[in-house]
Scaffold this active site. Structure first.
Site, PDB file in Angstrom:
ATOM      1  N   HIS A 134       1.021  -1.084  -0.006  1.00  0.00           N
ATOM      2  CA  HIS A 134      -0.125   0.129  -0.054  1.00  0.00           C
ATOM      3  C   HIS A 134       0.854   1.269   0.050  1.00  0.00           C
ATOM      4  O   HIS A 134       1.968   1.267   0.702  1.00  0.00           O
ATOM      5  CB  HIS A 134      -1.147  -0.127   1.217  1.00  0.00           C
ATOM      6  CG  HIS A 134      -0.343  -0.129   2.384  1.00  0.00           C
ATOM      7  ND1 HIS A 134      -0.032   1.275   2.965  1.00  0.00           N
ATOM      8  CD2 HIS A 134      -0.149  -0.964   3.492  1.00  0.00           C
ATOM      9  CE1 HIS A 134       0.691   0.851   4.383  1.00  0.00           C
ATOM     10  NE2 HIS A 134       0.409  -0.446   4.599  1.00  0.00           N
ATOM     11  N   HIS A 138       3.849   3.129  12.153  1.00  0.00           N
ATOM     12  CA  HIS A 138       2.736   4.211  12.769  1.00  0.00           C
ATOM     13  C   HIS A 138       3.253   4.702  14.100  1.00  0.00           C
ATOM     14  O   HIS A 138       2.632   5.935  14.707  1.00  0.00           O
ATOM     15  CB  HIS A 138       1.232   3.335  13.465  1.00  0.00           C
ATOM     16  CG  HIS A 138       0.588   2.660  12.520  1.00  0.00           C
ATOM     17  ND1 HIS A 138      -0.517   2.415  12.372  1.00  0.00           N
ATOM     18  CD2 HIS A 138       1.049   2.035  11.127  1.00  0.00           C
ATOM     19  CE1 HIS A 138      -1.163   1.844  11.292  1.00  0.00           C
ATOM     20  NE2 HIS A 138       0.060   1.513  10.567  1.00  0.00           N
ATOM     21  N   ASP A 149      -0.091   4.301   0.843  1.00  0.00           N
ATOM     22  CA  ASP A 149      -0.641   5.325   2.160  1.00  0.00           C
ATOM     23  C   ASP A 149       0.129   4.876   3.225  1.00  0.00           C
ATOM     24  O   ASP A 149       0.826   4.066   3.243  1.00  0.00           O
ATOM     25  CB  ASP A 149      -2.032   5.750   2.031  1.00  0.00           C
ATOM     26  CG  ASP A 149      -2.824   4.312   2.636  1.00  0.00           C
ATOM     27  OD1 ASP A 149      -2.228   3.106   2.184  1.00  0.00           O
ATOM     28  OD2 ASP A 149      -3.686   4.271   3.293  1.00  0.00           O
ATOM     29  N   GLU A 207      -5.071   1.665   2.345  1.00  0.00           N
ATOM     30  CA  GLU A 207      -4.967   0.648   3.075  1.00  0.00           C
ATOM     31  C   GLU A 207      -5.258   0.855   4.605  1.00  0.00           C
ATOM     32  O   GLU A 207      -5.920   0.511   5.362  1.00  0.00           O
ATOM     33  CB  GLU A 207      -3.668  -0.181   2.928  1.00  0.00           C
ATOM     34  CG  GLU A 207      -3.574  -1.536   3.694  1.00  0.00           C
ATOM     35  CD  GLU A 207      -3.329  -1.419   4.848  1.00  0.00           C
ATOM     36  OE1 GLU A 207      -3.195  -2.507   5.743  1.00  0.00           O
ATOM     37  OE2 GLU A 207      -2.666  -0.287   5.427  1.00  0.00           O
ATOM     38  N   GLU A 208      -4.674   2.163   4.981  1.00  0.00           N
ATOM     39  CA  GLU A 208      -4.657   2.758   6.327  1.00  0.00           C
ATOM     40  C   GLU A 208      -5.966   3.043   6.806  1.00  0.00           C
ATOM     41  O   GLU A 208      -5.996   3.098   7.975  1.00  0.00           O
ATOM     42  CB  GLU A 208      -3.438   3.443   6.581  1.00  0.00           C
ATOM     43  CG  GLU A 208      -2.015   3.138   6.581  1.00  0.00           C
ATOM     44  CD  GLU A 208      -1.484   2.044   7.474  1.00  0.00           C
ATOM     45  OE1 GLU A 208      -2.361   1.797   8.159  1.00  0.00           O
ATOM     46  OE2 GLU A 208      -0.498   1.706   7.385  1.00  0.00           O
TER      47      GLU A 208
END
Ligand SMILES: [Zn+2]
Length: 383
Positions: free
Chosen positions: A72, A358, A74, A136-137
């Site tokens: 992904h 994250h 993002d 995706e996030e």
């Protein structure tokens, strides 16, 4: 460009999920075209974001089958996080590369892109594919459109590796993630005239307690899967709002709940249980107070779980290449379940640790990227 140069380029583009990812996607598209490839984009409805899919044909030009490398594009926001360096400028220190997305998961994408010329030069009898998604996030919103387009175009893929950070160890399963919003509609009245109203908050509370009872049931009765930290299906109510004044019976209450299901519990089963409670108990009770009472439940997000077969060729290949036979099942969701859902056997394996994802000062180690490159080279050589 080598992996480091690609990682520098990819992390310099702020692809936080709320932003467009087109700058990154167009950079990748142009580079792939420069290698004589023919990537296609799959834009969202607003034209602000895109998935990218690109086939690296086999030596004889074959484009069907082979293995897809998926990532992904993002990243999660840096808002409120205390970073020691600019999160959108790749910074090296003592063998670690710091930037938002360095670990989750632009490192894997960088290594895959850097190796495209090598993949192209190999006399492969099977194709390879790159599959890059958006959003995706925020509950895997983008990938389903890419997979639908894949099916529409009749593109067949034999196996997929989702390069989420697993410290280059195969992950064969994760739970599904499902989120729903419930709106309870009753009837407003002055709070002194209780018989004239239908209190939406109180009835919502009954449903929330029922949801809690479901959680308790799975916790005590299973099904269980001891490979997970929390070895059963979970469900929780995480947001609620309702009411307009202290002295007014509320006509509306809204809440969201989320569940993470094991392979043995389908989202349909969960929703049927909740729906049955609403129809058989809650609504009749509400409608005795107010004939127009209603309960609406809408799906906000659904990302299916992953449960890879040990017999699948891709599982065996990734195990052989990493030399890792441990059964690893993780708490976080990925797009792997979506690929599996359209019949593509999929395993999660990528550089960096989920521990760093994250967080402020997110990093990936050089050594992890080197391991990833080695893995991808060996993978391509088997094709
Ligand atoms: Zn990720």
């Amino acid at each position: 460009m080598n992996t480091l140069a690609w990682l520098d380029r990819l992390t310099s583009i702020d692809t936080t999920s709320r932003n467009s990812n087109l700058g990154l996607i167009e950079t990748v598209r142009d580079a792939l075209k420069g290698h004589g490839l023919d990537p296609w984009l799959n834009l969202n409805a607003e034209g602000t974001k895109a998935n990218l899919f690109c086939t690296l044909p086999a030596q004889d030009g074959a484009t069907q089958g082979g293995i897809a490398l998926s990532g992904h594009t993002d990243v999660v926001p840096v808002d409120g996080q205390n970073w020691s360096s600019d999160p959108f400028k790749l910074t090296e220190n003592a063998g670690k590369l710091y930037a938002r997305g360095a670990c989750d998961m632009k490192g894997f994408i960088a290594a895959s892109l850097a190796l495209v010329p090598e993949f192209m030069a190999l006399p492969r009898s099977k194709p390879m594919h790159l599959a890059l998604s958006y959003d995706e996030e925020i509950s895997c919103l983008g990938a389903p459109f890419m997979l639908a387009e894949l099916q529409r175009r009749g593109i067949r893929v034999d196996g997929c590796i989702v390069g989420e950070p697993t410290s280059m160890r195969p992950v064969v399963a994760h739970k599904g993630l499902n989120a729903y919003r419930c709106r309870v509609h009753g009837k407003a009245a002055h709070s002194s005239l209780t018989t004239q109203g239908c209190n939406a908050i109180e009835h919502a509370a009954r449903l929330i307690c029922h949801i809690r009872d479901l959680a308790q049931m799975w916790r005590s009765e299973g099904p269980f899967d001891e490979f997970y930290d929390v070895p059963y299906t979970t469900i929780t109510t995480n947001q609620i709002s309702g009411g307009i004044a202290m002295n007014t019976i509320p006509d509306a209450c809204e809440f969201t709940y989320e569940f993470r299901n094991l392979a043995g519990v389908t989202p349909q089963q969960v929703q049927e249980r909740i729906g049955a409670y609403v129809q058989r108990e809650l609504l009749p009770r509400m409608q005795r107070e107010f004939a127009g009472a209603r309960v609406e439940i809408d799906k906000l997000a659904a990302a299916p779980g992953l449960d890879a077969s040990e017999q699948a060729a891709i599982t065996q290949l990734v195990r052989a290449l990493t030399g890792d036979e441990s059964v690893r099942k993780v708490a976080y969701g990925t797009e792997a379940g979506l690929f599996q859902g359209i019949g593509i056997p999929t395993v999660v394996c990528g550089p960096g640790s989920i521990e760093q994802a994250h967080k402020p000062d997110e990093f990936v180690e050089f050594e992890q990227l080197a391991q990833c490159e080695k893995f991808l080279r060996q993978l391509a050589a088997t094709l």
